[in-house]
Enzyme design. Structure first.
Site, PDB file in Angstrom:
ATOM      1  N   LYS A 178       0.223 -10.241   7.560  1.00 52.51           N
ATOM      2  CA  LYS A 178       0.381  -8.863   8.003  1.00 52.51           C
ATOM      3  C   LYS A 178      -0.992  -8.442   8.513  1.00 52.51           C
ATOM      4  O   LYS A 178      -1.934  -8.301   7.732  1.00 52.51           O
ATOM      5  CB  LYS A 178       0.828  -7.956   6.854  1.00 52.51           C
ATOM      6  CG  LYS A 178       0.894  -6.480   7.245  1.00 52.51           C
ATOM      7  CD  LYS A 178       1.242  -5.592   6.061  1.00 52.51           C
ATOM      8  CE  LYS A 178       1.255  -4.121   6.477  1.00 52.51           C
ATOM      9  NZ  LYS A 178       1.530  -3.199   5.345  1.00 52.51           N
TER      10      LYS A 178
ATOM     11  N   TYR B 112     -12.751  -3.598  -2.458  1.00 51.73           N
ATOM     12  CA  TYR B 112     -13.875  -3.111  -3.252  1.00 51.73           C
ATOM     13  C   TYR B 112     -14.936  -4.176  -3.523  1.00 51.73           C
ATOM     14  O   TYR B 112     -16.130  -3.916  -3.445  1.00 51.73           O
ATOM     15  CB  TYR B 112     -13.405  -2.499  -4.595  1.00 51.73           C
ATOM     16  CG  TYR B 112     -14.533  -1.858  -5.372  1.00 51.73           C
ATOM     17  CD1 TYR B 112     -15.018  -0.612  -4.999  1.00 51.73           C
ATOM     18  CD2 TYR B 112     -15.127  -2.503  -6.447  1.00 51.73           C
ATOM     19  CE1 TYR B 112     -16.065  -0.021  -5.686  1.00 51.73           C
ATOM     20  CE2 TYR B 112     -16.170  -1.932  -7.140  1.00 51.73           C
ATOM     21  CZ  TYR B 112     -16.644  -0.690  -6.754  1.00 51.73           C
ATOM     22  OH  TYR B 112     -17.682  -0.119  -7.434  1.00 51.73           O
TER      23      TYR B 112
ATOM     24  N   ILE C  75       5.497  -4.768   9.537  1.00 53.74           N
ATOM     25  CA  ILE C  75       5.726  -4.170   8.230  1.00 53.74           C
ATOM     26  C   ILE C  75       5.357  -2.708   8.403  1.00 53.74           C
ATOM     27  O   ILE C  75       4.191  -2.374   8.596  1.00 53.74           O
ATOM     28  CB  ILE C  75       4.926  -4.870   7.124  1.00 53.74           C
ATOM     29  CG1 ILE C  75       5.420  -6.321   6.983  1.00 53.74           C
ATOM     30  CG2 ILE C  75       5.072  -4.127   5.797  1.00 53.74           C
ATOM     31  CD1 ILE C  75       4.660  -7.157   5.962  1.00 53.74           C
TER      32      ILE C  75
ATOM     33  N   THR D  88       0.828  -1.206   0.000  1.00 55.87           N
ATOM     34  CA  THR D  88       0.000   0.000   0.000  1.00 55.87           C
ATOM     35  C   THR D  88       0.864   1.259   0.000  1.00 55.87           C
ATOM     36  O   THR D  88       0.621   2.205  -0.756  1.00 55.87           O
ATOM     37  CB  THR D  88      -0.914   0.017   1.232  1.00 55.87           C
ATOM     38  OG1 THR D  88      -1.652  -1.201   1.290  1.00 55.87           O
ATOM     39  CG2 THR D  88      -1.884   1.187   1.181  1.00 55.87           C
TER      40      THR D  88
ATOM     41  N   TYR E  69      -2.605 -10.437   3.929  1.00 53.05           N
ATOM     42  CA  TYR E  69      -2.581  -9.035   4.394  1.00 53.05           C
ATOM     43  C   TYR E  69      -4.010  -8.608   4.676  1.00 53.05           C
ATOM     44  O   TYR E  69      -4.832  -8.497   3.772  1.00 53.05           O
ATOM     45  CB  TYR E  69      -1.932  -8.165   3.311  1.00 53.05           C
ATOM     46  CG  TYR E  69      -1.866  -6.678   3.597  1.00 53.05           C
ATOM     47  CD1 TYR E  69      -2.037  -6.148   4.873  1.00 53.05           C
ATOM     48  CD2 TYR E  69      -1.606  -5.789   2.552  1.00 53.05           C
ATOM     49  CE1 TYR E  69      -1.969  -4.777   5.110  1.00 53.05           C
ATOM     50  CE2 TYR E  69      -1.527  -4.416   2.777  1.00 53.05           C
ATOM     51  CZ  TYR E  69      -1.710  -3.923   4.057  1.00 53.05           C
ATOM     52  OH  TYR E  69      -1.642  -2.567   4.278  1.00 53.05           O
TER      53      TYR E  69
ATOM     54  N   ARG F  48      -8.903  -0.352   4.661  1.00 53.86           N
ATOM     55  CA  ARG F  48      -8.776  -0.072   3.226  1.00 53.86           C
ATOM     56  C   ARG F  48      -9.617  -1.010   2.362  1.00 53.86           C
ATOM     57  O   ARG F  48     -10.085  -0.636   1.302  1.00 53.86           O
ATOM     58  CB  ARG F  48      -7.306  -0.181   2.798  1.00 53.86           C
ATOM     59  CG  ARG F  48      -6.427   0.948   3.321  1.00 53.86           C
ATOM     60  CD  ARG F  48      -5.010   0.831   2.790  1.00 53.86           C
ATOM     61  NE  ARG F  48      -4.140   1.885   3.288  1.00 53.86           N
ATOM     62  CZ  ARG F  48      -3.980   3.074   2.715  1.00 53.86           C
ATOM     63  NH1 ARG F  48      -4.655   3.363   1.607  1.00 53.86           N
ATOM     64  NH2 ARG F  48      -3.156   3.967   3.234  1.00 53.86           N
TER      65      ARG F  48
END
Length: 293
Positions: free
Chosen positions: A162, A108, A204, A45, A134, A139
């Site tokens: 993550k 999305y 991370i 990202t 992840y 997000r």
């Protein structure tokens, strides 16, 4: 898999005149390694993967692997909300020589937990390379539940996650439900130290773009059980950590790196815009406190 323990930088992608600044990227990688970072994550990202073209994305991973030359592990961001694209990016990362890949929950689309499971299962079965899941519900909209992570952890080449949910309760559930050797890395700078103390293996990080050495030292202290030292570094870095998300990331990290003369241009790609004046003031204040300016 101890090579994947520690502080990994979610490294920014520098641009010049709207194009990837390859020399700037190489210089940033050298700064990271010289400063003692444990590993690098290109095209996450923070690397603006969402606005890199296909060829750019593959080239950035290739350049990272070439530049690192085996000195630290490279976990390549290869996620997509299209399973076939995620497979293509993962295949390319393997061909480039990445040590592992990082694949985000499809954004999305709002898949079900079964859809998330089938997506990652398909990628893992298509490409034989160590994979980190992840989870970043802020997000992607969807939160991958610990039960889904535990199902996926049974797939041989899915070796870790993550976890950027921001919840130590969820982090604890993931660690509790998954095999002992499953590697949980914090996806939030704020939670990296406490995550290690409940069983995580590192972070991370965004703030380590600017301060890779102190972030690596903080995680090392936490992994060694040195609570006093880990706390000291956590609170030293905390104001700068807050700046990293004072406006949409990675604009603050890029601006900080430019102020440090590590990259030449702080410009992100639209729809991310440069830092606003209030964020710039906060950033400069935090950097001055850390004697970076």
């Amino acid at each position: 898999m101890k090579q994947f323990h520690g502080a990994f930088t979610a490294i920014v992608t520098p641009f010049i005149d709207g194009q990837v600044d390859e020399q700037g990227f190489v210089d940033l990688i050298e700064y990271q390694i010289k400063s003692g970072i444990h590993g690098l994550v290109p095209c996450g990202t923070t690397g603006e993967s969402a606005t890199l073209g296909f060829d750019e994305h593959k080239r950035v991973v290739e350049l990272a692997v070439e530049t690192v030359a085996g000195r630290v592990p490279v976990i390549a961001g290869t996620g997509a909300n299209n399973t076939l694209e995620a497979i293509e990016f993962t295949e390319s990362a393997k061909e480039s020589g990445a040590d592992a890949v990082l694949s985000v929950v499809p954004y999305y689309n709002k898949p079900s937990q079964e859809g998330i499971y089938q997506h990652f299962k398909a990628v893992a079965e298509a490409v034989d390379i160590p994979m980190f899941l992840y989870n970043v519900p802020g997000r992607t909209v969807i939160n991958m539940l610990p039960e889904t992570v535990a199902r996926l952890a049974k797939i041989d080449n899915i070796i870790g996650i993550k976890e950027a949910c921001g919840s130590l309760e969820q982090v604890s559930d993931v660690i509790r439900m998954c095999p002992k050797d499953f590697i949980l890395l914090s996806g939030d700078d704020f939670t990296s130290m406490p995550t290690v103390f409940v069983g995580g293996k590192g972070v991370i990080s965004v703030v380590s773009n600017m301060l890779p050495g102190p972030m690596a030292q903080m995680v090392e202290a936490a992994l060694d059980g040195d609570i006093a030292r880990a706390n000291e570094l956590h609170y030293k870095l905390f104001p700068l950590m807050k700046c990293m998300f004072a406006c949409p990331s990675p604009a603050p990290a890029k601006q900080g790196l430019q102020l440090m003369n590590i990259i030449r241009d702080a410009s992100p790609r639209l729809p991310i815009t440069p830092v606003d004046e209030p964020t710039m003031a906060k950033l400069k204040a935090a950097m001055t406190q850390l004697e970076l300016l």
